[in-house]
Design a protein around this motif. Structure first.
Motif, PDB file in Angstrom:
ATOM      1  N   GLN A 424       0.822  -1.222   0.000  1.00 55.30           N
ATOM      2  CA  GLN A 424       0.000   0.000   0.000  1.00 55.30           C
ATOM      3  C   GLN A 424       0.853   1.267   0.000  1.00 55.30           C
ATOM      4  OE1 GLN A 424      -3.263   0.499  -0.236  1.00 55.30           O
ATOM      5  NE2 GLN A 424      -3.918  -1.631  -0.202  1.00 55.30           N
ATOM      6  N   ASP A 425       1.927   1.261   0.818  1.00 56.53           N
ATOM      7  CA  ASP A 425       2.708   2.497   0.965  1.00 56.53           C
ATOM      8  C   ASP A 425       3.553   2.784  -0.269  1.00 56.53           C
ATOM      9  OD1 ASP A 425       4.147   0.213   1.525  1.00 56.53           O
ATOM     10  OD2 ASP A 425       5.536   1.231   2.878  1.00 56.53           O
ATOM     11  N   GLN A 426       3.706   1.782  -1.145  1.00 56.07           N
ATOM     12  CA  GLN A 426       4.523   2.031  -2.343  1.00 56.07           C
ATOM     13  C   GLN A 426       3.691   2.151  -3.614  1.00 56.07           C
ATOM     14  OE1 GLN A 426       7.681  -0.904  -2.561  1.00 56.07           O
ATOM     15  NE2 GLN A 426       7.822  -0.844  -0.335  1.00 56.07           N
ATOM     16  N   LEU A 427       2.361   2.104  -3.430  1.00 60.30           N
ATOM     17  CA  LEU A 427       1.507   2.084  -4.618  1.00 60.30           C
ATOM     18  C   LEU A 427       1.722   3.291  -5.520  1.00 60.30           C
ATOM     19  CD1 LEU A 427      -1.996   0.688  -3.744  1.00 60.30           C
ATOM     20  CD2 LEU A 427      -0.608   0.161  -5.738  1.00 60.30           C
ATOM     21  N   ALA A 428       1.822   4.458  -4.915  1.00 61.57           N
ATOM     22  CA  ALA A 428       1.972   5.670  -5.720  1.00 61.57           C
ATOM     23  C   ALA A 428       3.242   5.592  -6.558  1.00 61.57           C
ATOM     24  CB  ALA A 428       1.988   6.896  -4.826  1.00 61.57           C
ATOM     25  N   ALA A 429       4.327   5.110  -5.924  1.00 68.79           N
ATOM     26  CA  ALA A 429       5.604   5.008  -6.638  1.00 68.79           C
ATOM     27  C   ALA A 429       5.517   3.968  -7.758  1.00 68.79           C
ATOM     28  CB  ALA A 429       6.723   4.651  -5.665  1.00 68.79           C
ATOM     29  N   ILE A 430       4.864   2.842  -7.461  1.00 64.53           N
ATOM     30  CA  ILE A 430       4.739   1.798  -8.480  1.00 64.53           C
ATOM     31  C   ILE A 430       3.912   2.310  -9.656  1.00 64.53           C
ATOM     32  CG2 ILE A 430       3.692  -0.450  -8.950  1.00 64.53           C
ATOM     33  CD1 ILE A 430       4.460  -1.217  -6.051  1.00 64.53           C
ATOM     34  N   ARG A 431       2.829   3.025  -9.320  1.00 62.19           N
ATOM     35  CA  ARG A 431       1.984   3.543 -10.387  1.00 62.19           C
ATOM     36  C   ARG A 431       2.766   4.537 -11.252  1.00 62.19           C
ATOM     37  NH1 ARG A 431      -2.997   5.911  -7.878  1.00 62.19           N
ATOM     38  NH2 ARG A 431      -3.568   3.809  -7.306  1.00 62.19           N
ATOM     39  N   ALA A 432       3.568   5.360 -10.601  1.00 58.47           N
ATOM     40  CA  ALA A 432       4.338   6.368 -11.344  1.00 58.47           C
ATOM     41  C   ALA A 432       5.368   5.713 -12.260  1.00 58.47           C
ATOM     42  CB  ALA A 432       5.021   7.317 -10.369  1.00 58.47           C
ATOM     43  N   ALA A 433       5.872   4.531 -11.860  1.00 58.53           N
ATOM     44  CA  ALA A 433       6.914   3.874 -12.656  1.00 58.53           C
ATOM     45  C   ALA A 433       6.316   2.958 -13.724  1.00 58.53           C
ATOM     46  CB  ALA A 433       7.822   3.063 -11.729  1.00 58.53           C
ATOM     47  N   THR A 434       5.005   2.827 -13.712  1.00 56.25           N
ATOM     48  CA  THR A 434       4.343   1.906 -14.637  1.00 56.25           C
ATOM     49  C   THR A 434       3.631   2.734 -15.698  1.00 56.25           C
ATOM     50  OG1 THR A 434       4.073   0.375 -12.815  1.00 56.25           O
ATOM     51  CG2 THR A 434       2.747  -0.036 -14.760  1.00 56.25           C
ATOM     52  N   THR A 435       4.304   2.966 -16.794  1.00 55.19           N
ATOM     53  CA  THR A 435       3.783   3.878 -17.809  1.00 55.19           C
ATOM     54  C   THR A 435       3.890   3.228 -19.189  1.00 55.19           C
ATOM     55  OG1 THR A 435       5.935   4.903 -18.112  1.00 55.19           O
ATOM     56  CG2 THR A 435       4.473   5.918 -16.476  1.00 55.19           C
ATOM     57  N   GLY A 436       3.454   3.953 -20.184  1.00 55.35           N
ATOM     58  CA  GLY A 436       3.508   3.431 -21.541  1.00 55.35           C
ATOM     59  C   GLY A 436       4.157   4.415 -22.495  1.00 55.35           C
ATOM     60  N   GLN A 437       4.466   3.933 -23.674  1.00 58.89           N
ATOM     61  CA  GLN A 437       5.058   4.785 -24.704  1.00 58.89           C
ATOM     62  C   GLN A 437       4.539   4.359 -26.073  1.00 58.89           C
ATOM     63  OE1 GLN A 437       9.233   3.933 -24.154  1.00 58.89           O
ATOM     64  NE2 GLN A 437       9.560   5.766 -22.911  1.00 58.89           N
ATOM     65  N   LEU A 438       4.493   5.309 -26.969  1.00 58.76           N
ATOM     66  CA  LEU A 438       4.396   4.986 -28.388  1.00 58.76           C
ATOM     67  C   LEU A 438       5.790   5.257 -28.950  1.00 58.76           C
ATOM     68  CD1 LEU A 438       3.074   4.403 -31.114  1.00 58.76           C
ATOM     69  CD2 LEU A 438       2.303   6.781 -31.169  1.00 58.76           C
ATOM     70  N   VAL A 439       6.445   4.204 -29.421  1.00 59.55           N
ATOM     71  CA  VAL A 439       7.820   4.333 -29.898  1.00 59.55           C
ATOM     72  C   VAL A 439       7.851   4.177 -31.420  1.00 59.55           C
ATOM     73  CG1 VAL A 439      10.094   3.243 -29.896  1.00 59.55           C
ATOM     74  CG2 VAL A 439       8.861   3.544 -27.744  1.00 59.55           C
TER      75      VAL A 439
END
Ligand SMILES: O=C(O)c1cc(C(=O)O)c2c(n1)C(=O)C(=O)c1cc(C(=O)O)[nH]c1-2
Ligand SMILES: [Ca+2]
Length: 659
Positions: A424-439
Motif C-alpha cells: 500500500q505504501d509504495q503504490l503511488a511510486a509503483i503507479r508512477a513507474a508503470t507507464t507506456g510509450q508509443l515508440v
C-alpha cells in the motif's frame, strides 16, 4: 484492393499500413465521427475489424460476431456461439477475442471454449464448426482468444492456456469443409512418442533433446500460439509466434536444463503441409512469460546497403528482432525498452546473455520487463514511407519468486511462481513507474526516432497510413492521430472509455474511414491499481471520416457504490487469506482485490455473510456469470480467510473514501 481491410493485418505480411491518404496531416483536424455501434459486452474489446464488400465484420468478448454496413453502421447480422460462461475460469486474461477472418463468402471465428466456426458472410448462418482442442490428455484448459488467419485454401488457428498447463500447437483446417489439414505442436510429446502430426520429425530430431525431466511432462510445457501468425506469400512460409513455458519456473519445469524449444520462439512452417522450415528462439529456457506471440511483420529493408527479406518482432522480452525471413538468420536484436534480465544478445550464437539470478534460482528477482512484457498483443505497424515501426510499449517491471509450496491444481493458473502484492505504501511510486510509450522505431538503425509518453502502461495497437498519420487509442480513452514523421499530436477524440484495440482504415465510394473498437479489459486490466480506475462501459465500434458530424451519446456511469462494510465481521484469517487470494483469485479479480474487468470484490454483496460468500465461492451460485465453484481447490475455511482479506481491503477503500 487498397480500399479494403480484408485480412487481420490488412495484408498477409501484417504491416498494418493503409495506402489511403485522403485523411492526412493537412486535413486531419476535420476528422469527425461518421457513425458508431454499441455492443452489449462491457469486457475488453481487442478485435481488429475486417472490412470488405461494404461490410465490417468484428467480434467482441465471448467470441460474438457482428456484421455491420461499413458506410452506415446498420446491423446486418450477429452470431453468438453461446460460449459456456465457465470457460472464463480457463482464460488468463478476460473473455476477449481479437477478431474474425474472412475468405470469400465465409467468416471464421475462434471461440473462447476452443471451437473454430465458419459462418455465411451474408447471413451469419453456421456453415461448420470444429473442436480444435486436443483431448488426448484430459483436464487441460485450452481457450482461443486470437484471430484465425487465412492462408490460401486453409484457415489456421492456435490456442491459449499456457498459464494453466497445456501443450501449445497450431492447426490448419480446410476452409471449405472444416476438415483438419495439419497440426504442428510447439512442445514435445511428454512420452517421446510421435503424435502423427506435421511436427513429428522436428520434435524427434531437434526439440525433444532441449527438454529434461520435470513438471512439463504433466503440464504440457506451454508454448501456446495465442495470438500472432504471419503468412508470407513471397517465401510461402507461415510464421508462428510461440508463447511462454508452463509452469514458469524453469527448475521445476525442466530441472533447470535445456532451452525448451519452441517456447518463446518464432517457428516457420510450410503452410501447405505444416512441415518445419526454421525457428529462432528469443528467450531460451523461458521463466518470465516472455512470449514470442507478439505481432510479426514481413517486409524488405536495406541493411548495410543490401536489400534483405526480413521478419520483425518486438516480443515481450524487450528486444526488437530483425530476422532473415527466408532462413531465420538473426540480423539484429536491440532493446526497445529497459531490459535487465539479460545484458545483450550474442550475435554469434543468437542467444541472450543472461543476467545474474535471471532464473530467480537464488532468490526473488526484480526484472524488466515483467510478465506483461514490454509489448503485448497490441499490434504494431510499419510504414514503408517513413521506414519506421510504431510500437505500443509497456513499461512495467516484475518481481519473480519461486513458489516452494507449489502444487498443481485442477482449476486455475499453474504458474509456480509467487505473485507479489503491491505494498500500500509504495503504490503511488509503483503507479508512477508503470507507464507506456508509443515508440517510432527505426529497425535498420536499431533506435527510437521519436517517443510519445503515456501516463498508463496499457494502450492500444497502432495503424499507420499513407497520409503519414499514426493512430493509437489509449487507456484514458482517447483515439489520437500523430504525425508519423515526428510524433506530434495532430488530432484526438474522447471515446469515453479505455481503448486497447488497434484501428483500421478503408475506403468506400471515394471516402476514407478510420474504425476502431473501444472498451477496456484484457490482461492489463487485471492488475487493477495501475490502470485508470473507472467502471466498465459497453464496447463500441467508432468510425470516422473527414467532415463527420455524428455524435456518440456520453456513457452513463453504472451505479457501483461500495457496500457499507462497517459492522461486517469474519472469523477468517486475513493474512492467510491474502496468500490464498493471490494464488486463486488475483488473476481474475486483481492484485490488492481491485480490478477493472471482473467483479470488484470490495463491492460484492456476497461479502455480507459467510454463508453468502460460501454459496458463491464454494458452491458456484454465480456460475452463469463465469464465477465457477471452487470446491475442488478451496476448503470452506480457506474461502472464509479470503473473505476476511477482501473485507480488509474493502474497509481500507471505504476509509479512503474511494468509490
Ligand atoms: O500463455 C498463454 O496461453 C496466454 C494467453 C493469452 C490470451 O489468450 O489472451 C495471454 C497471455 N498468455 C499472456 O501472457 C498475456 O500477457 C496476455 C495478455 C492478453 C490480453 O488479451 O490482454 N492475453 C494474454
Ligand atoms: Ca502467457
Amino acid at each position: 484492393s487498397t480500399d479494403e481491410w480484408a485480412l487481420h493485418g490488412r495484408d498477409h505480411q501484417e504491416q498494418r499500413y493503409s495506402p489511403l491518404d485522403q485523411i492526412n496531416r493537412e486535413n486531419v483536424a476535420q476528422l469527425g465521427l461518421a457513425w458508431h455501434y454499441q455492443f452489449e459486452s462491457d469486457r475488453g474489446q481487442e478485435a481488429t475489424p475486417i472490412q470488405a464488400d461494404g461490410v465490417i465484420y468484428t467480434s467482441v468478448a465471448w467470441s460474438v460476431v457482428y456484421a455491420l454496413d461499413a458506410e452506415t453502421g446498420e446491423l446486418l447480422w450477429s452470431y453468438d456461439p453461446q460460449v459456456p460462461r465457465e470457460a472464463l475460469a480457463d482464460a488468463c486474461c478476460d473473455a476477449v477475442n481479437r477478431g474474425v477472418a474472412l475468405r470469400r463468402d465465409r467468416v471464421f471465428v475462434g471461440t473462447l471454449d476452443g471451437r473454430l466456426i465458419a459462418l455465411n458472410s451474408r447471413t451469419g448462418e453456421l456453415v461448420w464448426s470444429v473442436d480444435t482442442v486436443d483431448h488426448s490428455v484430459p483436464g487441460r484448459h485450452y481457450t482461443i482468444t486470437g484471430a484465425p488467419r487465412v492462408v490460401k485454401d486453409k484457415i489456421v488457428i492456435g490456442n491459449a492456456g499456457a498459464e494453466f498447463g497445456v501443450r501449445g500447437y497450431v492447426t490448419a483446417y480446410d476452409a471449405a469443409s472444416g476438415e483438419q489439414a495439419w497440426r504442428f505442436y510447439l512442445t514435445p510429446n511428454p512420452e517421446g512418442r510421435a503424435d502423427g502430426a506435421a511436427s513429428d520429425d522436428v520434435m524427434r530430431d531437434v526439440v525433444q533433446q532441449t527438454w529434461s525431466p520435470g513438471e512439463w511432462t504433466i503440464s504440457g510445457g506451454g508454448g501456446t500460439a495465442w495470438d500472432s501468425m504471419t503468412y508470407d506469400p513471397d517465401t510461402n512460409l507461415l510464421f508462428i509466434g510461440a508463447g511462454n513455458g508452463s509452469p514458469f519456473d524453469f527448475y521445476r519445469r525442466s530441472g533447470g536444463q535445456g532451452d525448451n524449444l519452441f517456447l518463446s520462439s518464432i517457428v516457420a512452417v510450410n503452410p501447405d503441409t505444416g512441415a518445419y522450415v526454421w525457428h529462432y528462439q528469443t528467450s531460451p529456457s523461458d521463466s518470465w512469460d516472455y512470449t514470442a506471440t507478439q505481432h510479426m511483420i514481413a517486409t524488405r529493408l536495406t541493411i548495410n546497403g543490401q536489400e534483405r527479406d526480413v521478419l520483425m518482432q518486438a516480443p515481450k522480452n524487450g528486444y526488437f528482432y530483425v530476422l532473415d525471413r527466408r532462413t531465420g538468420e538473426l540480423l539484429s536484436a536491440t532493446p526497445y525498452a529497459p531490459v535487465t534480465w539479460s545484458t545483450g544478445v550474442d550475435m554469434e550464437t543468437g542467444r541472450p546473455i543472461l543476467a545474474e539470478n535471471a532464473h530467480y534460482q537464488t532468490g526473488t528477482a526484480l526484472l524488466q520487463p515483467g510478465p506483461f512484457g514490454a509489448h503485448s498483443w497490441q499490434a504494431m505497424s510499419f510504414s514503408p514511407r517513413t521506414g519506421l515501426v510504431y510500437i505500443p510499449v509497456q513499461l512495467m517491471g516484475g518481481g519473480y519468486a519461486r513458489d516452494p509450496n507449489f502444487q498443481r491444481r485442477p482449476v486455475g493458473q499453474n504458474v509456480a511462481i509467487q505473485l507479489p502484492e503491491f505494498p500500500q505504501d509504495q503504490l503511488a511510486a509503483i503507479r508512477a513507474a508503470t507507464t507506456g510509450q508509443l515508440v517510432a522505431w527505426d529497425p535498420v538503425a536499431g533506435r527510437a526516432r521519436w517517443t510519445v509518453e503515456h501516463p498508463y502502461f496499457l494502450n492500444g495497437g497502432t495503424l499507420v497510413t499513407a497520409g503519414d498519420l499514426v493512430f493509437q487509442g489509449n487507456a484514458e480513452g482517447h483515439l489520437v492521430a500523430y504525425d508519423a514523421t515526428n510524433g506530434e499530436q495532430v488530432w484526438s477524440y474522447d471515446a469515453g472509455t479505455g481503448i486497447i484495440a488497434p484501428p483500421i482504415s478503408y475506403r468506400i465510394n471515394g471516402q476514407q474511414y478510420i474504425a476502431i473498437m473501444v472498451g477496456f479489459g484484457g490482461a492489463g486490466a487485471i492488475v487493477g491499481r495501475v490502470v485508470p480506475d473507472r467502471p466498465r462501459m459497453p464496447g463500441r465500434l467508432l468510425v470516422f471520416r473527414l467532415g463527420g458530424t455524428a455524435e456518440a451519446p456520453a456513457y452513463d456511469p453504472p451505479p457501483s457504490a461500495p457496500i457499507d462494510v462497517t459492522g461486517i465481521t469474519s472469523r477468517g484469517n486475513a493474512d492467510l487469506g491474502m496468500a490464498e487470494y493471490n494464488r486463486t483469485c488475483a488473476t481474475c479479480h486483481g492484485g490488492n482485490a481491485s480490478v477493472a474487468y471482473n467483479a470488484d470484490l470490495r463491492r460484492s454483496g456476497a461479502l455480507r455473510s459467510e454463508e453468502l460468500w460460501r454459496s458463491v465461492v464454494i458452491d458456484g451460485a454465480l456460475e452463469d456469470n463465469g464465477m465457477i465453484a471452487f470446491r475442488d481447490v478451496l476448503t470452506p475455511r480457506e474461502a472464509e480467510n479470503i473473505r476476511a482479506y477482501v473485507l480488509r481491503h474493502a474497509r481500507q477503500s471505504q476509509r479512503r473514501g474511494e468509490e
